[in-house]
Enzyme design. Structure first.
Site, PDB file in Angstrom:
ATOM      1  N   PHE A 164      16.612 -46.660  26.320  1.00 50.19           N
ATOM      2  CA  PHE A 164      17.270 -46.104  25.134  1.00 50.19           C
ATOM      3  C   PHE A 164      18.796 -46.171  25.219  1.00 50.19           C
ATOM      4  O   PHE A 164      19.483 -45.769  24.278  1.00 50.19           O
ATOM      5  CB  PHE A 164      16.823 -44.656  24.884  1.00 50.19           C
ATOM      6  CG  PHE A 164      17.120 -43.697  26.023  1.00 50.19           C
ATOM      7  CD1 PHE A 164      18.383 -43.149  26.190  1.00 50.19           C
ATOM      8  CD2 PHE A 164      16.121 -43.328  26.918  1.00 50.19           C
ATOM      9  CE1 PHE A 164      18.664 -42.276  27.224  1.00 50.19           C
ATOM     10  CE2 PHE A 164      16.395 -42.447  27.963  1.00 50.19           C
ATOM     11  CZ  PHE A 164      17.674 -41.923  28.110  1.00 50.19           C
TER      12      PHE A 164
ATOM     13  N   ARG B  60      24.313 -25.038  29.249  1.00 50.71           N
ATOM     14  CA  ARG B  60      23.066 -25.802  29.090  1.00 50.71           C
ATOM     15  C   ARG B  60      21.986 -24.929  28.447  1.00 50.71           C
ATOM     16  O   ARG B  60      21.215 -25.403  27.609  1.00 50.71           O
ATOM     17  CB  ARG B  60      22.567 -26.309  30.447  1.00 50.71           C
ATOM     18  CG  ARG B  60      23.448 -27.337  31.103  1.00 50.71           C
ATOM     19  CD  ARG B  60      23.264 -28.721  30.578  1.00 50.71           C
ATOM     20  NE  ARG B  60      21.988 -29.317  30.933  1.00 50.71           N
ATOM     21  CZ  ARG B  60      21.674 -30.586  30.692  1.00 50.71           C
ATOM     22  NH1 ARG B  60      22.562 -31.393  30.105  1.00 50.71           N
ATOM     23  NH2 ARG B  60      20.497 -31.061  31.014  1.00 50.71           N
TER      24      ARG B  60
ATOM     25  N   THR C 180      16.797 -31.103  26.388  1.00 52.32           N
ATOM     26  CA  THR C 180      17.240 -32.412  25.900  1.00 52.32           C
ATOM     27  C   THR C 180      16.492 -32.810  24.633  1.00 52.32           C
ATOM     28  O   THR C 180      17.096 -33.274  23.666  1.00 52.32           O
ATOM     29  CB  THR C 180      17.025 -33.482  27.001  1.00 52.32           C
ATOM     30  OG1 THR C 180      17.774 -33.080  28.157  1.00 52.32           O
ATOM     31  CG2 THR C 180      17.482 -34.854  26.553  1.00 52.32           C
TER      32      THR C 180
ATOM     33  N   ARG D 164      20.174 -26.731  19.966  1.00 54.35           N
ATOM     34  CA  ARG D 164      19.227 -27.792  19.590  1.00 54.35           C
ATOM     35  C   ARG D 164      17.964 -27.210  18.973  1.00 54.35           C
ATOM     36  O   ARG D 164      17.389 -27.794  18.046  1.00 54.35           O
ATOM     37  CB  ARG D 164      18.901 -28.642  20.818  1.00 54.35           C
ATOM     38  CG  ARG D 164      20.078 -29.520  21.271  1.00 54.35           C
ATOM     39  CD  ARG D 164      19.857 -30.030  22.671  1.00 54.35           C
ATOM     40  NE  ARG D 164      20.882 -30.975  23.122  1.00 54.35           N
ATOM     41  CZ  ARG D 164      20.996 -31.384  24.374  1.00 54.35           C
ATOM     42  NH1 ARG D 164      20.150 -30.953  25.298  1.00 54.35           N
ATOM     43  NH2 ARG D 164      21.949 -32.232  24.721  1.00 54.35           N
TER      44      ARG D 164
ATOM     45  N   ASN E 216      20.505 -35.092  18.954  1.00 55.13           N
ATOM     46  CA  ASN E 216      20.394 -33.702  19.438  1.00 55.13           C
ATOM     47  C   ASN E 216      21.700 -32.905  19.408  1.00 55.13           C
ATOM     48  O   ASN E 216      21.860 -31.911  20.113  1.00 55.13           O
ATOM     49  CB  ASN E 216      19.689 -33.656  20.798  1.00 55.13           C
ATOM     50  CG  ASN E 216      20.466 -34.357  21.894  1.00 55.13           C
ATOM     51  OD1 ASN E 216      21.577 -34.809  21.671  1.00 55.13           O
ATOM     52  ND2 ASN E 216      19.876 -34.420  23.071  1.00 55.13           N
TER      53      ASN E 216
ATOM     54  N   HIS F  62      26.371 -32.151  23.513  1.00 56.74           N
ATOM     55  CA  HIS F  62      26.297 -32.487  24.934  1.00 56.74           C
ATOM     56  C   HIS F  62      26.824 -31.322  25.756  1.00 56.74           C
ATOM     57  O   HIS F  62      27.756 -30.644  25.347  1.00 56.74           O
ATOM     58  CB  HIS F  62      27.161 -33.721  25.230  1.00 56.74           C
ATOM     59  CG  HIS F  62      27.427 -33.920  26.694  1.00 56.74           C
ATOM     60  ND1 HIS F  62      26.526 -34.554  27.514  1.00 56.74           N
ATOM     61  CD2 HIS F  62      28.448 -33.509  27.490  1.00 56.74           C
ATOM     62  CE1 HIS F  62      27.004 -34.548  28.751  1.00 56.74           C
ATOM     63  NE2 HIS F  62      28.173 -33.908  28.765  1.00 56.74           N
TER      64      HIS F  62
ATOM     65  N   GLU G 284      33.541 -35.207  33.923  1.00 62.33           N
ATOM     66  CA  GLU G 284      33.626 -35.408  32.467  1.00 62.33           C
ATOM     67  C   GLU G 284      34.951 -34.890  31.897  1.00 62.33           C
ATOM     68  O   GLU G 284      35.528 -35.497  30.986  1.00 62.33           O
ATOM     69  CB  GLU G 284      32.428 -34.743  31.786  1.00 62.33           C
ATOM     70  CG  GLU G 284      31.116 -35.463  32.126  1.00 62.33           C
ATOM     71  CD  GLU G 284      29.857 -34.768  31.621  1.00 62.33           C
ATOM     72  OE1 GLU G 284      28.777 -35.367  31.735  1.00 62.33           O
ATOM     73  OE2 GLU G 284      29.949 -33.618  31.127  1.00 62.33           O
TER      74      GLU G 284
HETATM   75  P1  DAT Z   1      21.121 -34.085  28.202  1.00 64.68           P
HETATM   76  O1  DAT Z   1      21.934 -34.518  26.999  1.00 64.68           O
HETATM   77  O2  DAT Z   1      20.231 -32.928  27.862  1.00 64.68           O
HETATM   78  O3  DAT Z   1      21.974 -33.860  29.422  1.00 64.68           O
HETATM   79  P2  DAT Z   1      20.370 -36.628  29.409  1.00 64.68           P
HETATM   80  O4  DAT Z   1      21.674 -36.549  30.146  1.00 64.68           O
HETATM   81  O5  DAT Z   1      19.140 -36.863  30.209  1.00 64.68           O
HETATM   82  O6  DAT Z   1      20.129 -35.292  28.545  1.00 64.68           O
HETATM   83  O7  DAT Z   1      20.456 -37.742  28.291  1.00 64.68           O
HETATM   84  C1  DAT Z   1      21.632 -37.917  27.547  1.00 64.68           C
HETATM   85  C2  DAT Z   1      21.278 -38.183  26.111  1.00 64.68           C
HETATM   86  O8  DAT Z   1      20.506 -39.379  26.022  1.00 64.68           O
HETATM   87  C3  DAT Z   1      20.402 -37.103  25.476  1.00 64.68           C
HETATM   88  O9  DAT Z   1      21.162 -36.012  25.008  1.00 64.68           O
HETATM   89  C4  DAT Z   1      19.749 -37.863  24.380  1.00 64.68           C
HETATM   90  C5  DAT Z   1      19.560 -39.246  24.978  1.00 64.68           C
HETATM   91  N1  DAT Z   1      18.197 -39.361  25.542  1.00 64.68           N
HETATM   92  C6  DAT Z   1      17.740 -38.803  26.691  1.00 64.68           C
HETATM   93  N2  DAT Z   1      16.460 -39.091  26.905  1.00 64.68           N
HETATM   94  C7  DAT Z   1      16.078 -39.876  25.855  1.00 64.68           C
HETATM   95  C8  DAT Z   1      14.872 -40.509  25.478  1.00 64.68           C
HETATM   96  N3  DAT Z   1      13.772 -40.414  26.219  1.00 64.68           N
HETATM   97  N4  DAT Z   1      14.868 -41.212  24.314  1.00 64.68           N
HETATM   98  C9  DAT Z   1      15.971 -41.327  23.554  1.00 64.68           C
HETATM   99  N5  DAT Z   1      17.151 -40.756  23.850  1.00 64.68           N
HETATM  100  C10 DAT Z   1      17.203 -40.040  24.984  1.00 64.68           C
HETATM  101 MG    MG Z   2      23.096 -35.158  30.591  1.00 65.97          MG
END
Ligand code: DAT
Ligand code: MG
Length: 150
Positions: free
Chosen positions: A59, A87, A93, A104, A114, A117, A128
């Site tokens: 993705f 968080r 997520t 969310r 979503n 961040h 970051e």
């Molecule tokens: P978070 O934003 O909760 O820290 P992450 O760092 O694992 O989650 O992922 C970053 C972003 O990527 C997340 O906010 C949305 C996107 N994402 C994560 N997993 C995904 C998936 N399985 N399909 C599509 N988008 C995804």
């Molecule tokens: Mg993340």
């Protein structure tokens, strides 16, 4: 600690849907201190650094395209256990797994849209804040802290 910092960012869908004020208000009312705030139109290079840990995911191209679809609002919030609490305020997520009462869980349905961040660890937050603000945050005394910390 009470000076822990986290990087919170309203994503393009959150900006377009008018949720910037709502998200800021939640962090303000919880008791966190705003130490940096800026609207960014990020470059692909910056997003690839921000999401470097996900670059092998299927993705990833869609994620970067979405994050490039409009400006985002980045901020640094400071306070007790800011990373973990931030968080928790964001929710899971996948918004469908987020409890009502979380950002969310109140404002989103799909993982690819979503709304916001939040840094996932203290070290990630510092990384970051370096990426988005060059590490430059404001230092000031917030008078209401006396009514937030005993
Ligand atoms: P978070 O934003 O909760 O820290 P992450 O760092 O694992 O989650 O992922 C970053 C972003 O990527 C997340 O906010 C949305 C996107 N994402 C994560 N997993 C995904 C998936 N399985 N399909 C599509 N988008 C995804
Ligand atoms: Mg993340």
């Amino acid at each position: 600690s009470t000076t822990e910092q986290t990087y919170i960012m309203v994503k393009p869908d959150g900006v377009q849907r008018g949720l910037v004020g709502e998200i800021i208000a939640r962090f303000e009312k919880r008791g966190f201190k705003l130490v940096a705030l800026k609207m960014f139109t990020p470059s692909k290079e910056l997003l690839e650094k921000h999401y470097a840990d996900l670059k092998e995911k299927s993705f990833f191209p869609r994620l970067v395209a979405y994050m490039l679809s409009g400006p985002v609002v980045g901020m640094v919030w400071e306070g007790l256990d800011a990373v973990k609490t931030g968080r928790a305020m964001l929710g899971a997520t996948n918004p469908l797994a987020s409890a009502p009462g979380t950002i969310r869980g109140d404002y989103a349905l799909q993982v690819g849209m979503n709304v916001c961040h939040g840094s996932d660890a203290v070290e990630t937050a510092q990384h970051e804040i370096g990426l988005w603000f060059g590490g430059e945050v404001n230092q000031y005394k917030l008078s209401r802290q006396e009514w937030i910390y005993e």
